[in-house]
Structure formats: C-alpha cells, structure tokens
Design a protein around this motif. Structure first.
Motif, PDB file in Angstrom:
ATOM      1  N   SER A 160       0.829  -1.212   0.000  1.00  0.00           N
ATOM      2  CA  SER A 160       0.000   0.000   0.000  1.00  0.00           C
ATOM      3  C   SER A 160       0.859   1.256   0.000  1.00  0.00           C
ATOM      4  O   SER A 160       0.515   2.260  -0.639  1.00  0.00           O
ATOM      5  CB  SER A 160      -0.933  -0.011   1.221  1.00  0.00           C
TER       6      SER A 160
ATOM      7  N   ALA B 274      -1.820   4.077  -1.701  1.00  0.00           N
ATOM      8  CA  ALA B 274      -3.272   3.966  -1.557  1.00  0.00           C
ATOM      9  C   ALA B 274      -3.587   2.817  -0.611  1.00  0.00           C
ATOM     10  O   ALA B 274      -2.712   2.013  -0.277  1.00  0.00           O
ATOM     11  CB  ALA B 274      -3.944   3.731  -2.909  1.00  0.00           C
ATOM     12  N   ASP B 275      -4.851   2.765  -0.175  1.00  0.00           N
ATOM     13  CA  ASP B 275      -5.321   1.657   0.645  1.00  0.00           C
ATOM     14  C   ASP B 275      -6.160   0.717  -0.216  1.00  0.00           C
ATOM     15  O   ASP B 275      -6.886   1.164  -1.108  1.00  0.00           O
ATOM     16  CB  ASP B 275      -6.180   2.167   1.812  1.00  0.00           C
ATOM     17  N   PRO B 276      -6.091  -0.601   0.009  1.00  0.00           N
ATOM     18  CA  PRO B 276      -6.843  -1.541  -0.825  1.00  0.00           C
ATOM     19  C   PRO B 276      -8.343  -1.416  -0.636  1.00  0.00           C
ATOM     20  O   PRO B 276      -8.818  -1.013   0.432  1.00  0.00           O
ATOM     21  CB  PRO B 276      -6.325  -2.911  -0.362  1.00  0.00           C
TER      22      PRO B 276
ATOM     23  N   TYR C 238      -6.743  -2.024  -5.718  1.00  0.00           N
ATOM     24  CA  TYR C 238      -6.662  -0.635  -5.249  1.00  0.00           C
ATOM     25  C   TYR C 238      -7.568   0.268  -6.090  1.00  0.00           C
ATOM     26  O   TYR C 238      -8.000  -0.110  -7.193  1.00  0.00           O
ATOM     27  CB  TYR C 238      -5.207  -0.163  -5.295  1.00  0.00           C
TER      28      TYR C 238
END
Length: 502
Positions: A364, A369-371, A391
C-alpha cells in the motif's frame, strides 16, 4: 454364550472381551470375567455399569482398560482445537485417520450401514427425534435424517462478504512534546523485542528506558539487567499511571495487543504496538473507540519495511506513476519450529494474521493507496497463501506467502511494474530500477536493514516533538482491516470488499 466360548477356546476363555454395551446393568462386566482366560483383557468401549466383581477379576488377574472415543487425539486440545497432528510413523491411527478410513470404506461399499438404519426422520423433526431417543420413546440403532428438497426453491443471491474499515473520527487533544529524554516503557520482553527493538533504543541518545513490564519477575529482571531499564515490574497499571512515562511499547503475544493498546491510549500514552494491531474486527473497533474517547491518536504499528533505506531509495528512483501498477511480493516464510506459539492459531491468530500486515502495508505504501478488496486462496492448512489486493486506481498487489520453499532462497522478493518501469527488491540486500535508465544499488551486508532503526527514530521524534505519527492512523486501520479480510476471504471463498475503504 459361555458354552460357545468354552468350546471355541478349549475351555481357556478368550484373550480379550470388548464391552460395547450401555445401561445400568452390571451383568456385562460380570459376564466378561467369565468369558476371559486367565490374565485376559477386558476393554470398555461403551458406557455400562462397571462394579467389578473383585473375586472374579482378582482370581484371573484380568487387565481392565478403557478405550476413548474416536481414537488417539480425543480430549487433546492441541490436536482437536489447534490441528496439531501426530506423526503417522509413531501414531498410525488417530481420531482423524480412523474417521477418514471409515468414510473411505463406506464410500467403497466395504462397510454397509443400511441394516443399522431402523428409522428415517425429516431433518425438521431432528429436535423431537433426539428427545424421543433420550426419553426412550424411540428404540433405534441408527436414525437417518432426510433433508428437505430445495431444488424448486429460488436461490437467494449470496451477499458478497465484506470487512469494515472504520473511519477514524477523533477530537484530538493537543499533543504534548515529551522533551528530552523520551521515557519509554516496554510491555513484554520476548525474542523480537530483545533482538530487533531494544538494541536500537538502548544506544539511542535522548531516550531513557524507564520500565519493563512482563508477566514474571524473572524475565523483567533479565531485560532490566541486559538493556539498562531503570525499573522492572509485573504491575502494568502502575506503569500506565506513571505520568513520567511518555510512550509505551506493546510487544507481547498477538492476542493481547489490542487490549493493551486500548489501555495505554486511554492512559494518554503514545503507543508503539508490534503487528498485528488486532485479531478481529471487534478488537479493532475497541482500539478506535479508545482513540475517540481519549482524543489520543498517538499510535504506531510496527510496519517497518516502508522505512527500509534501500526500499525508500528505490521508490524515490522509480518516481511517480500515471497508470495502474502491478506488484508481486513473494514471501518465502519457511516452516516454524515445533512448539512455536505462532502455531497456536486458536488464541494467537493465523500465521498470516500475525505478520501479513507487513507485506500489505509495504504494498500500500508503494502504491500510495489503501486496498478496496481482498481475495485469498490457500493450500490445505492455510499456511501457503495467495492474496490479491485491488486498489482504487485499478492497481493490484499479489502476495505469495509460502512455507514450502527452499530455505536457501531469499525470504522476500518484490517487483513493481508500471508505466514502462520496473522496481525490484531482492531481500533487502539489493534493489534495482529499470526504465529509461537502469539503477542498481550496491550489495548491502548480510545483515539486512528492514527499517526497524529508521522506524524507531521516526516514532521517537514524533513523541519528543509532539509532531504527527510516522504513519497516518487511517492507513494503519486500513492495513489491519485488509489483513483481517484475508481470513474472511479464505472462509467464504470469494473476494472480500473493504467497506468504507478510500
């Protein structure tokens, strides 16, 4: 029966008698003595009355034994609850192998159970059937339950599984600068704390190791002597109530992380907790409730790989990207030694739950980014995993977590591909970036720097200055939720949506 046995054995009696009877009569155990030869054996495999007639059993010197149901493994919590099998070379027939063999024989037609079935009942009547058996109203050897026919019923579409990513809402209390020295307390002093964290902190200027807390006085005293803690204790509450302690390190077993973190946050301490932050969604929610209640969001989870100098330089040289990326992360984890507490999945979570956050956090961070979803598949036993993270921009990260690789192969290798560029990391020893120009790092010494020292430096600086924590709290929450989603995905066999993910 006595006459038949005497004729069959020449009057000596049988070698073994198996008591498979039930009820309150003592006749079976009395008959067993008369049927046995001198120094024979009586084995109880049922549940009947066992008032042994002393004279009969003494005169023949009979051996009385009990057979536990199902076979070896029964009543052993490590076998039945934690799945720790007995080696087949030493224990040929276990509870599981006995049942597997019986099912196999039944499937082959070698065992015919049909003559045992004296009654057939609808599954909806199961409770009443069991009641009748218990009360004696129904006399049956075996009852076969008939399940309802669902073929004509419209199937309700299964709802896609999801794991919540709680939003972090907190009215922050003003962060208090700690000044110098920063006074630290350690809760736990196990192998990781003493090998990977304390050696860095003990030599760091501006840091004072105030108190070490363990469950036993001896282990606390050993850590105090080795690393120079001012105090050693088993009293956690006294440490949390000590206003001179600026930060608390939680480095205990996984099952206690969330609760200890919650207590330390409520006590107003900055907290460094080793991964995992939580083993369940409820534990994660409890930690965030403590953040909201106290206004204290001074929290860092030990995701150290993003701080590794080699990986940081490689990321900088890779540069920004405009399109989606593909990331592959191979973790050659190897097998654990027998007796490791990591194998206690019932209480400490799965092995991936314990360390998988490392790799999700690294992916990440590299993808910035966050999944938003997680899909996981596993081999038998859930040790070898394939985890696919998706993502928001279409990027994907595949984490191959394997325990069956060669020990001599590198433990961690990573490839990031996007925009005609490739970043490669070879076990934190060498990194390279391929693009318009090729960059290859010099080979580092065998002692790999996976970022622990830099992570600790960033955390201590944040505590000393009152500045922001090294990793945003929302990112820590998202990584923890994604790690929890792996187990949910394995159970459901479908992709898991991270509800509320950005």
């Amino acid at each position: 029966m006595e006459a038949a046995v005497a004729e069959l054995t020449g009057g000596h009696g049988v070698d073994q008698v198996y008591l498979a009877a039930g009820g309150g009569s003592n006749q079976p155990v009395e008959l067993a003595a008369r049927l046995s030869r001198d120094r024979g054996r009586v084995v109880d495999i049922g549940k009947c009355r066992l008032d042994l007639p002393w004279n009969a059993y003494y005169e023949k010197e009979l051996d009385v034994r009990f057979s536990r149901s199902y076979g070896p493994g029964r009543y052993d919590p490590e076998y039945e609850l934690e799945g720790r099998d007995y080696p087949i070379g030493y224990v040929r027939w276990t509870e599981r192998r006995n049942l597997a063999c019986f099912l196999d024989l039944t499937a082959r037609g070698s065992v015919d159970v049909e003559p045992l079935v004296s009654h057939i009942a609808d599954f909806d009547d199961a409770v009443e059937t069991y009641r009748r058996l218990k009360d004696g109203d129904l006399k049956a050897v075996a009852v076969l339950f008939r399940y309802p026919d669902r073929a004509g019923e419209a199937e309700t579409p299964a709802q896609a599984p999801s794991v919540a990513v709680p939003a972090v809402t907190v009215q922050r209390s003003p962060a208090r600068a700690a000044g110098t020295p920063v006074r630290l307390a350690f809760v736990g002093a196990g192998n990781y704390a003493t090998s990977m964290l304390l050696p860095h902190l003990a030599q760091r200027d501006g840091v004072e190791l105030s108190t070490v807390v363990t469950t036993t006085a001896l282990s606390a005293a050993n850590a105090q002597r080795k690393f120079g803690f001012a105090e050693a204790t088993t009293d956690l509450d006294a440490v949390l109530g000590d206003k001179s302690v600026d930060a608390v390190f939680v480095v205990t077993r996984h099952s206690s992380h969330a609760e200890l973190t919650r207590k330390a946050l409520l006590a107003g301490k900055a907290v460094f907790v080793e991964k995992p932050l939580a083993l369940t969604e409820d534990e994660l929610a409890d930690v965030l409730a403590a953040v909201e209640e106290s206004g204290n969001d001074r929290l860092q989870v030990g995701f150290n790989r993003r701080f590794a100098p080699l990986l940081q330089e490689a990321r900088q040289r890779f540069g920004a990207r405009t399109g989606p990326a593909s990331l592959r992360y191979l973790v050659n984890a190897g097998r654990l030694q027998h007796g490791s507490w990591y194998l206690q999945q019932g209480t400490e979570g799965s092995r991936f739950a314990g360390e998988g956050g490392h790799f999700i956090d690294t992916a990440s961070w590299l993808l910035d980014a966050d999944p938003v979803s997680v899909y996981a598949v596993a081999t038998s036993g859930n040790d070898d995993l394939q985890v696919v993270l998706r993502y928001p921009d279409g990027s994907t990260a595949t984490i191959s977590y394997v325990t069956t690789g060669a020990p001599g192969f590198p433990k961690e290798t990573l490839d990031l591909v996007a925009d005609g560029k490739v970043l490669r990391l070879d076990d934190f020893v060498r990194a390279s970036v391929y693009g318009r120009k090729r960059w290859v790092s010099s080979r580092l010494p065998k002692a790999r720097d996976k970022g622990q020292n830099a992570e600790l430096a960033a955390f201590i600086k944040a505590v000393r200055t009152g500045g922001p924590m090294p990793v945003p709290l929302q990112s820590l929450v998202a990584t923890t939720a994604a790690t929890l989603a792996v187990q949910a995905g394995l159970a459901g066999g479908a992709p898991v949506t991270l509800a509320g993910a950005r």
